[in-house]
Design an enzyme around this catalytic site. Structure first.
Site, mmCIF file in Angstrom:
data_model
loop_
_atom_site.group_PDB
_atom_site.id
_atom_site.type_symbol
_atom_site.label_atom_id
_atom_site.label_comp_id
_atom_site.label_asym_id
_atom_site.label_seq_id
_atom_site.Cartn_x
_atom_site.Cartn_y
_atom_site.Cartn_z
ATOM 1 N N ASP A 156 -0.611 2.126 7.488
ATOM 2 C CA ASP A 156 -0.733 0.880 6.726
ATOM 3 C C ASP A 156 -2.125 0.777 6.111
ATOM 4 O O ASP A 156 -3.119 0.855 6.819
ATOM 5 C CB ASP A 156 -0.463 -0.312 7.661
ATOM 6 C CG ASP A 156 -0.354 -1.624 6.898
ATOM 7 O OD1 ASP A 156 -0.449 -1.626 5.662
ATOM 8 O OD2 ASP A 156 -0.178 -2.660 7.571
ATOM 9 N N HIS A 229 9.474 -2.047 0.300
ATOM 10 C CA HIS A 229 8.334 -2.961 0.459
ATOM 11 C C HIS A 229 7.223 -2.579 -0.514
ATOM 12 O O HIS A 229 6.669 -3.436 -1.208
ATOM 13 C CB HIS A 229 7.835 -2.890 1.909
ATOM 14 C CG HIS A 229 6.549 -3.622 2.124
ATOM 15 N ND1 HIS A 229 6.439 -4.982 1.945
ATOM 16 C CD2 HIS A 229 5.306 -3.190 2.477
ATOM 17 C CE1 HIS A 229 5.184 -5.359 2.192
ATOM 18 N NE2 HIS A 229 4.482 -4.286 2.508
#
Ligand code: HEM
Length: 328
Positions: A156, A229
């Site tokens: 991330d 996403h």
């Protein structure tokens, strides 16, 4: 490369470009309505720089940093009549399936260090100085998880802006000259349903995120039936210009309580960019095709703040102090 040892250089308060750290604390407080509480807060914000130095200098290798950000309502109490163009409270979002709540918060302290004990020490002293005029509404201690993975197992932060792109994406420019160098901050505390996530096969998880899991390679989903996403969070204008934000998300959790989370924090030059990302995630593109990450991740908080530069914060405090009783 210069021969300077960057590990030994203190990090000024309000440095949005402070490095990703092993440990972080996200502390959200509200400020009581009395003028005396406001005066106390102003005096602590005025000494934030010294507080960071007092703890940070004990081990410069610990890379302690702190960014204080101010919510809309507190901003108006400290600086009536003069506020950053886009600053407003977090607007809740209601999608067909998933919703994002708006929760209270006057101040956010984003504390980072290589050492959890330094984050702890700084937070302890900070809260002690703030005293009873503030109430803690949320407190999360995050940690770096292996190669910067979230608890869903994906790396991330990869697409974060770097170099000159960082200020261009995260810091206000000439469009709001009085507040240039400041940044809009949006936070959301997410809790994950790890059991449900573990039940879906890895290729499906990868399609949801838009990257491969092990080696973190972007997946082209232009022709996919449902956007990932990554694609929903990509914002482009009519001319194809991309608008980015700076994310410093951290995992947190207590396995014994079945608590597994991601603390989302996004710094942006334009608040509308982060808001548009959220709209696309919750409402979907096309509407209804929402971000499937939300089937496994529930937001429990949602608050917007403004992070002033160090000189801006000083000026704000000095102006406020002229109108307020002296803090005791
Ligand atoms: C990309 C995780 C929430 C904005 C990513 C990536 C992961 C991820 C793994 C791909 C790697 C990367 O580029 O960083 C999560 C998790 C979240 C979350 C676990 C919470 C449960 C959000 C929210 C926003 C957001 C709320 C915006 C409001 C972005 C952006 C990208 C991204 C802008 C980069 C897209 C690009 O490739 O340009 N996220 N995210 N994320 N996320 Fe999230």
């Amino acid at each position: 490369m210069s021969g300077k040892n960057w590990d030994r250089v203190p990090i000024d308060a309000q440095s949005i470009d402070a490095p990703l750290s092993l440990s972080a604390v996200f502390l959200v407080v509200t400020v009581a309505s009395e003028q005396s509480a406001l005066a106390k807060v102003a005096s602590v914000l005025g000494e934030l720089d010294d507080l960071v130095k007092n703890v940070g200098f004990r081990d410069l290798g610990g890379r302690l940093s702190c960014i204080a950000s101010i919510g809309h309502d507190l901003w108006d109490r400290l600086s009536p009549g003069r506020r950053p163009l886009e600053l407003k409270p977090f607007a809740p979002i209601k999608g067909a399936v998933h919703s994002a709540p708006s929760t209270p918060g006057d101040l956010l302290f984003h504390i980072r260090s290589e050492r959890p004990d330094m984050c702890f020490e700084f937070e302890r002293i900070l809260l002690d100085r703030l005293g009873s005029g503030v109430a803690v509404v949320d407190e999360v201690t995050g940690f770096r998880y292996f190669d910067a993975r979230d608890l869903l197992g994906f790396v991330d932060g990869t697409a974060n802006p770097t170099g000159l792109d960082l200020p261009a994406s995260a810091l206000i420019g000439d469009e709001d000259a009085d507040f240039a160098g400041g940044s809009y901050v949006v936070v959301q505390k997410y809790l994950h349903d790890m059991q449900a996530w573990a039940r879906i096969p890895t290729p499906e998880q990868e399609a949801i995120i838009g990257r491969t899991k092990i080696d973190n390679i972007e997946i082209d989903d232009d022709d996919a039936p449902r956007k990932s996403h990554k694609s929903l969070a990509t914002i482009e204008d009519a001319d194809g210009n991309e608008y980015d934000i700076l994310r410093d998300n951290m995992p947190f959790g207590r396995p014994g309580q079945n608590e597994f989370g991601t603390y989302f924090i996004g710094y942006s030059r334009y608040l509308w960019v982060t808001e548009k990302m959220l709209q696309r995630m919750y409402i979907g593109d096309p509407p209804g095709a929402y971000d499937r990450l939300l089937d496994f991740s529930t937001p429990h908080t949602g608050t917007t703040f403004f992070a002033p530069t160090r000189p801006m914060l000083q000026a704000l405090v000095e102006d406020a102090q002229k109108q307020l009783p002296a803090a005791r």
